[in-house]
Design an enzyme around this catalytic site. Sequence first.
Site, PDB file in Angstrom:
ATOM      1  N   GLN A 189       0.629   2.327   2.798  1.00  0.00           N
ATOM      2  CA  GLN A 189       1.627   2.087   3.845  1.00  0.00           C
ATOM      3  C   GLN A 189       2.707   3.165   3.787  1.00  0.00           C
ATOM      4  O   GLN A 189       3.263   3.446   2.726  1.00  0.00           O
ATOM      5  CB  GLN A 189       2.243   0.689   3.659  1.00  0.00           C
ATOM      6  CG  GLN A 189       3.288   0.300   4.680  1.00  0.00           C
ATOM      7  CD  GLN A 189       4.709   0.490   4.157  1.00  0.00           C
ATOM      8  OE1 GLN A 189       4.950   0.393   2.952  1.00  0.00           O
ATOM      9  NE2 GLN A 189       5.632   0.764   5.049  1.00  0.00           N
ATOM     10  N   SER A 190       2.970   3.806   4.941  1.00  0.00           N
ATOM     11  CA  SER A 190       4.039   4.799   5.095  1.00  0.00           C
ATOM     12  C   SER A 190       3.865   5.933   4.083  1.00  0.00           C
ATOM     13  O   SER A 190       2.832   6.594   4.062  1.00  0.00           O
ATOM     14  CB  SER A 190       5.399   4.112   4.964  1.00  0.00           C
ATOM     15  OG  SER A 190       6.434   4.945   5.412  1.00  0.00           O
ATOM     16  N   ASP A 233       7.132   1.654  16.390  1.00  0.00           N
ATOM     17  CA  ASP A 233       7.589   2.097  15.074  1.00  0.00           C
ATOM     18  C   ASP A 233       8.336   3.420  15.215  1.00  0.00           C
ATOM     19  O   ASP A 233       7.759   4.433  15.612  1.00  0.00           O
ATOM     20  CB  ASP A 233       6.371   2.267  14.156  1.00  0.00           C
ATOM     21  CG  ASP A 233       6.755   2.640  12.732  1.00  0.00           C
ATOM     22  OD1 ASP A 233       7.946   2.877  12.462  1.00  0.00           O
ATOM     23  OD2 ASP A 233       5.855   2.664  11.868  1.00  0.00           O
TER      24      ASP A 233
END
Length: 209
Positions: A98-99, A206
């Site tokens: 994630q990210s 996002d």
Amino acid sequence: PRQRLDMYMPKGTSSGQQLPVVIFVTGGAWTIGYKAWGALLARRLCDAGVIVACLDYRNFPQGSALDMLEDVNTGIAWVLRKVERYGGDPDRVYLVGQSAGCQLAMLALLSQAAQAATGQAVLASAPLWHPQALAGFVGVSGAYDLEGLAQHLHKRGLYKNLLDTIMSIDGQVAYDLLSPLHAARDPPPNISAFLPPSLLLHGTADKSV
């Protein structure tokens, strides 16, 4: 030391039952990530009968991006070696990033696959683990193009001079070598044979990455 992981085990599993496994690499802008950030995801997956390993890794200034990649590779390799001891199914191990953790996990995967395809040492592929041991990869809100994201992240508070330092190798900024997008654009000819099925997810609203 940050080279640790948390294992989340479903309750009430029967002896001898082999469960799917998720290896989760959290985000945190390469500066504030922590393995406990995956706790809520892990608890939900445990409710569905999935074992979850939440990896930790050094943040800056404890380490550079290369140090973080070494920690992530070490954690993945450990889970793959120990999965059966914890009741996991070695044929159903999934890597999720994630990210910033997605940048690290995906680059680790691409580097391991490139090394498996060529038989030659590749940056960010130590320690070794075999990419075909994974049943799949899921990227969530990943930072795939570091150079393209640098100014955007600067405006959001991760200042470019700091990101430059994190993403440097031997004192030189190395966005290209540390970007999954760059690795995916110039892969060895047969790399696809060593990569698991992959799913990339990104919210249309996002604004962080």
